[in-house]
Design an enzyme around this catalytic site. Sequence first.
Site, PDB file in Angstrom:
ATOM      1  N   GLY A 214      -7.161  -7.795  -2.496  1.00 23.85           N
ATOM      2  CA  GLY A 214      -5.708  -8.253  -2.548  1.00 23.85           C
ATOM      3  C   GLY A 214      -5.761  -9.526  -2.415  1.00 23.85           C
ATOM      4  N   ASN A 215      -4.461 -10.302  -2.030  1.00 25.06           N
ATOM      5  CA  ASN A 215      -4.336 -11.660  -1.889  1.00 25.06           C
ATOM      6  C   ASN A 215      -3.239 -11.968  -1.048  1.00 25.06           C
ATOM      7  OD1 ASN A 215      -1.650 -12.138  -3.513  1.00 25.06           O
ATOM      8  ND2 ASN A 215      -2.721 -11.220  -4.805  1.00 25.06           N
ATOM      9  N   ARG A 216      -2.888 -13.262  -0.784  1.00 24.96           N
ATOM     10  CA  ARG A 216      -2.358 -13.710   0.456  1.00 24.96           C
ATOM     11  C   ARG A 216      -0.583 -13.779   0.129  1.00 24.96           C
ATOM     12  NH1 ARG A 216      -4.549 -15.399   4.821  1.00 24.96           N
ATOM     13  NH2 ARG A 216      -6.843 -16.148   4.574  1.00 24.96           N
TER      14      ARG A 216
END
Length: 406
Positions: A214-216
């Site tokens: 995933g990412n932030r």
Amino acid sequence: MTDTSAPLVSLRGRRVILGVTGGIAAYKAVEVCRRLVDAGAHVAPVLTDDALRFVGALTFSALASEPARTSLFDGPDPIPHTRLGQSADLIVVAPATAKLLGKYAAGISDDLLTATLLATRAPVLVAPAMHTEMWEHPAVQENLTTLRRRGVHVVDPEAGRLAGGDEGEGRLADPARIVGAVAAALATGDLAGVRVLVTAGGTREPLDPVRFVGNRSSGKMGHAVADVAARRGAAVTLVTAADHPATDVVEVVRVETADEMADAVLGRFAEVDVVVMAAAVADFRPKATTAQKLKKHDGVPEVVLEPTPDILATLGERKQPHQVLVGFAAETEHVREHAATKLAAKRVDLMVANDVSAPDAGFEVDTNRAVLLYSSGSAEEIPLMPKPDLAGLILDRIVESLKGNQ
Ligand code: CTP
């Protein structure tokens, strides 16, 4: 606490016909009626025979602005449907059963509600509610496609508990969302009548049933764009990988992966005027996902990644001249140069470039700072400001661009 479910646009003086059909969710139409009246609308309820099996006309008569009507024939007016249809500013049917959608799509008018629907030129909103199997049936979906094509607004149902203890898609949209959609359809803001699709959040690409890449991205920027656009009268579809609530948009599509986001966005692109791709779409996903959890005792897995579809680039290829395409560029260095390269490569009209390495801008925070890059080659530096304010500014530029396209 502010009531986030309150309608964002006053309905004062607007004449709304509330159609109620026969499903378990008919009891929630009482709440829709109350909220419409609270928002200032003049509400005229029309109940079908089947609706009367679930709820009483008296309840609506007591809450609405005039007595509930239930029949074409038993009032003093010989042609109530034409009078109702002609005087309405908007008709909303909640809940709308599969039967109502079928009759409306086919042009059948065999009761007061269906006759009124055919006798109006006012905008119409339907909020379907039914069991998942019925909702997913091709006949129902094709009827909805037909109605959408004719300009009918559809407030999609939600997933959740259904009658009889079942779970799934088909639950009537929250009454606040329905009233929000009514307000949006009647809105007079500078985006009234404009169909806007916004993406938000960071996609999650599964590795196994419990792990993902995933990412932030928090989804705050995209949700802010969706909310502000809805307040300004746009009919907003929000495709989101974030789990914030979204109360005032016409449709919320919850997705997890880049593939799901691509399906949701590309499938709707032809029907919208503006797309704002604020989502942080994963660029890579694990090539293989396992059905069972990867176990530690099997050793450290070697994860091979593969590219995901570039949604914005595909939109850039398919874009029609009347459409406005906005992208976000998340950069950590050479912000302008990298964003300008993306603007050209993805053929967007406006690229919002963020330095996501700054502590007060970009991912996860409530403020943002940006450089707006235009396809004309010009650029605009935007100072640090709350995300909803930046959303408003981006929407100002979109309004200008839409005017230029006319
Ligand atoms: N985007 C997209 N589909 C992808 C990746 C990105 O639609 N698979 C969109 C994003 O929503 C954003 C824009 O493309 O509006 C730019 O995304 P960004 O992550 O900044 O750039 P990338 O094209 O992914 O390039 P890089 O990661 O190399 O910076």
